[in-house]
Design a protein around this motif. Structure first.
Motif, PDB file in Angstrom:
ATOM      1  N   GLY A  48     -71.057 -42.042   9.016  1.00 41.60           N
ATOM      2  CA  GLY A  48     -71.163 -41.974   7.562  1.00 41.60           C
ATOM      3  C   GLY A  48     -71.316 -40.560   7.038  1.00 41.60           C
ATOM      4  O   GLY A  48     -71.376 -40.353   5.826  1.00 41.60           O
ATOM      5  N   GLN A  50     -69.886 -36.587   6.862  1.00 40.81           N
ATOM      6  CA  GLN A  50     -68.722 -35.719   7.080  1.00 40.81           C
ATOM      7  C   GLN A  50     -69.055 -34.318   6.571  1.00 40.81           C
ATOM      8  O   GLN A  50     -69.373 -34.133   5.396  1.00 40.81           O
ATOM      9  N   ILE A  64     -70.600 -34.713   2.840  1.00 39.15           N
ATOM     10  CA  ILE A  64     -70.641 -35.955   2.053  1.00 39.15           C
ATOM     11  C   ILE A  64     -71.180 -37.068   2.957  1.00 39.15           C
ATOM     12  O   ILE A  64     -70.978 -37.060   4.165  1.00 39.15           O
ATOM     13  N   VAL A  65     -71.880 -38.005   2.323  1.00 39.05           N
ATOM     14  CA  VAL A  65     -72.436 -39.149   3.042  1.00 39.05           C
ATOM     15  C   VAL A  65     -71.833 -40.401   2.433  1.00 39.05           C
ATOM     16  O   VAL A  65     -71.918 -40.621   1.222  1.00 39.05           O
ATOM     17  N   LYS A  66     -71.211 -41.216   3.277  1.00 41.67           N
ATOM     18  CA  LYS A  66     -70.551 -42.440   2.812  1.00 41.67           C
ATOM     19  C   LYS A  66     -71.545 -43.594   2.839  1.00 41.67           C
ATOM     20  O   LYS A  66     -71.650 -44.336   3.809  1.00 41.67           O
ATOM     21  N   ASP A  67     -72.275 -43.713   1.744  1.00 44.91           N
ATOM     22  CA  ASP A  67     -73.251 -44.810   1.570  1.00 44.91           C
ATOM     23  C   ASP A  67     -72.581 -45.862   0.702  1.00 44.91           C
ATOM     24  O   ASP A  67     -71.349 -45.982   0.706  1.00 44.91           O
ATOM     25  N   HIS A  69     -72.159 -45.611  -2.289  1.00 45.26           N
ATOM     26  CA  HIS A  69     -71.269 -44.688  -2.994  1.00 45.26           C
ATOM     27  C   HIS A  69     -71.274 -43.377  -2.214  1.00 45.26           C
ATOM     28  O   HIS A  69     -72.282 -42.999  -1.624  1.00 45.26           O
ATOM     29  N   THR A  70     -70.176 -42.669  -2.227  1.00 42.12           N
ATOM     30  CA  THR A  70     -70.109 -41.381  -1.528  1.00 42.12           C
ATOM     31  C   THR A  70     -70.974 -40.363  -2.267  1.00 42.12           C
ATOM     32  O   THR A  70     -70.855 -40.201  -3.490  1.00 42.12           O
ATOM     33  N   LYS A  72     -72.709 -36.338  -2.287  1.00 43.40           N
ATOM     34  CA  LYS A  72     -72.570 -34.967  -1.788  1.00 43.40           C
ATOM     35  C   LYS A  72     -73.957 -34.383  -1.515  1.00 43.40           C
ATOM     36  O   LYS A  72     -74.879 -34.523  -2.319  1.00 43.40           O
ATOM     37  N   CYS A  86     -77.813 -37.800  -5.286  1.00 44.10           N
ATOM     38  CA  CYS A  86     -78.441 -39.082  -5.641  1.00 44.10           C
ATOM     39  C   CYS A  86     -79.649 -38.830  -6.540  1.00 44.10           C
ATOM     40  O   CYS A  86     -80.177 -37.711  -6.594  1.00 44.10           O
ATOM     41  N   HIS A  94     -79.838 -39.629   2.483  1.00 42.59           N
ATOM     42  CA  HIS A  94     -78.612 -38.833   2.568  1.00 42.59           C
ATOM     43  C   HIS A  94     -78.904 -37.448   3.153  1.00 42.59           C
ATOM     44  O   HIS A  94     -78.164 -36.958   4.026  1.00 42.59           O
TER      45      HIS A  94
END
Length: 510
Positions: A48, A50, A64-67, A69-70, A72, A86, A94
């Motif tokens: 999750g 990148q 970026i963290v793919k939760d 919602h993506t 940064k 967030c 994150h």
């Protein structure tokens, strides 16, 4: 940009410093921290995270963290901080996920998590010490050490979830010994209430104010149950120190000046009427308070049976004085009841229509009627009181008029307010008909005409039912001639309504 592996090895000291800061700030015994770490690890192990770029000049790493919602995240290696898009202001899953993804390039994330979870919590360290009130207080307050988010005042459901979670954490340290369980739970509920108090008071001014007030009533019920258990429970000498500390906590709570005295006074009275019931303790408490509010002084005077002198009270204090009047009634302190009610009387209307929600007004009118009926009032005082009650006071005023045998005024009252049949019956219609049937005839006529206006057979049947009662009243008052003339006129005026004529014949009204 260099590979993430090479970047991590190059800045391994920085990454270890990040991990040390995380280990220091997060505690595995705290449910929120444990959940945050668990979710961050999940994000890392499911790819999750990148890494997007690294700025060599400013030492900024973007990822970026793919939760759900993506999101940064930016790490500043120079200032040793992390920024996330967030809404969570401090550490979040994150930020953790990005740091963990870097750490696993230079160390074992699984081993770190296992070591972190294995460390003894500060609460457990305190539990190893000798049991004391101070120990319990520290343990419970440690659960509340994190600031309460501001948004909980605007959304009750977040507030409830937050409170229940932290209270549950505090209760997880309840002693194993049966005789100490209720004691600890009482401490946990009281201290948690004290810790969340400012947030609760702020919430009562927001859109969800009714939910916050209902929550407070539920907490009072929970506290009352615990105090009643504590009062009858067998206690050892060791418990005396815990009771003394509890009294000090309650005293500090009532002496706090922040504009919420009324709600604090409710909690304070609960403790001194349920748990601390010794005359010696109450006398000692009354003298220990520094410049007590006149409501507190009156409260202890009622409990001790001393005379109560009530000076002119402010309208906003009426709710507290009503509760003190109820206390005086319970203690059978007639002098205090009279003094308090006479001070309350000028503010009854303000209390009912500005201080209470609509759904509580009938209830408090009944309470006030019961209280005032126990003291000597002149007819003028009663008239003034019922005027202040408004239409909520109709049942009480009706009872008063029946007791005084003022049947004509009773009938005029319900004509004036256009009272419906069910309400008039609740207000003593049968009693008035038995004592003075003449005065109920106009009311019965109005009820029958209302049903007649519906112009359908069910309405006609209801009208006939009322006319039967009217006939009985005429018979009792010796006015059968009037009755016959009345019904003849009704039939004449409605001769085209065949269904009505049929129902009248079925009812044998003539």
């Amino acid at each position: 940009m260099a590979t993430v592996q090479s970047l991590a090895k190059r800045f391994d000291d920085t990454i270890y410093n990040y991990m040390a800061a995380i280990e220091k700030s997060l505690t595995p015994s705290r449910e929120m921290d444990e959940e945050m770490v668990r979710k961050a690890v999940f994000l890392v192990r499911h790819d999750g995270v990148q890494i997007l770029s690294f700025n060599e000049e400013r030492l900024l790493l973007e990822a970026i963290v793919k939760d759900a919602h993506t999101v940064k995240v930016v790490l500043n290696f120079d200032k040793m901080n992390a920024v996330c898009a967030c809404p969570q202001p401090d550490m979040c899953r994150h930020r953790l996920a990005v740091i963990f993804s870097l750490y696993q390039k230079v160390g074992s994330l699984s081993e770190w998590v296992a070591a972190w979870r294995a460390q003894p919590s500060s609460q457990l360290k305190m539990m190893a010490e000798k049991r004391s009130p101070e120990q319990w207080t520290q343990i419970i307050k440690s659960v509340w050490r994190d600031p309460i988010p501001d948004y909980t005042t605007r959304n009750y459901f977040y507030f409830e979830q937050m409170f229940e979670g932290r209270l549950k954490n505090a209760l997880s340290f309840v002693p194993l010994e049966r005789e100490w369980k209720v004691f600890y739970r009482t401490y946990a509920h009281l201290i948690s209430l004290m810790e969340v108090w400012d947030t609760f008071i702020a919430g009562t001014e927001e859109v969800h104010h009714s939910f916050f007030k209902t929550w407070f009533e539920d907490e009072l019920h929970a506290l009352r149950d615990l105090l009643e258990q504590l009062r009858v429970q067998h206690r050892t000498f060791e418990a005396d120190a815990f009771l003394d500390h509890l009294r000090k906590l309650v005293r500090a709570f009532i002496e706090t000046k922040n504009g919420s005295f009324s709600q604090r006074f409710t909690v304070y009275r609960l403790f001194w009427t349920t748990l601390f019931i010794s005359n010696k303790l109450r006398s000692s408490e009354a003298t220990a308070l520094a410049k007590p509010d006149h409501r507190i002084a009156a409260f202890f005077a009622i409990l001790s049976g001393d005379g109560v002198v009530v000076q002119k009270i402010a309208p906003g204090e009426t709710a507290d004085w009503v509760q003190l009047a109820i206390q005086a009634e319970t203690e059978q302190h007639q002098q205090a009841l009279t003094a308090i009610l006479m001070a309350i009387k000028p503010h009854v209307k303000t209390f009912l229509f500005e201080g209470l929600y609509t759904q509580y007004r009938h209830q408090y009118v009944r309470i006030l009627s019961r209280l005032f009926s126990q003291i000597d009032l002149s007819e003028a005082d009663w008239e003034d009181l019922f005027k202040q009650f408004g239409h909520y006071g109709l049942p009480a005023y009706s009872t008063y008029l029946i007791e005084k045998q003022l049947y004509k005024q009773w009938a005029e009252l319900h004509h004036l307010h256009n009272s419906p049949l069910y309400f008039v019956e609740e207000c003593g219609l049968k009693n008035v008909q038995d004592a003075a049937p003449d005065f109920v005839l106009p009311l019965y006529h109005r009820f029958a005409m209302d049903f007649l206006e519906e112009r359908n057979r069910p309405g006609y049947k209801q009208a006939v039912r009322i006319w039967k009662k009217m006939k009985a009243a005429c018979k009792k008052s010796g006015q059968l001639e009037f009755w016959n003339a009345y019904m003849t006129e009704v039939r004449t005026q409605n001769k085209r309504l065949r269904a009505l004529q049929e129902e009248i014949e079925k009812g044998h009204l003539l």
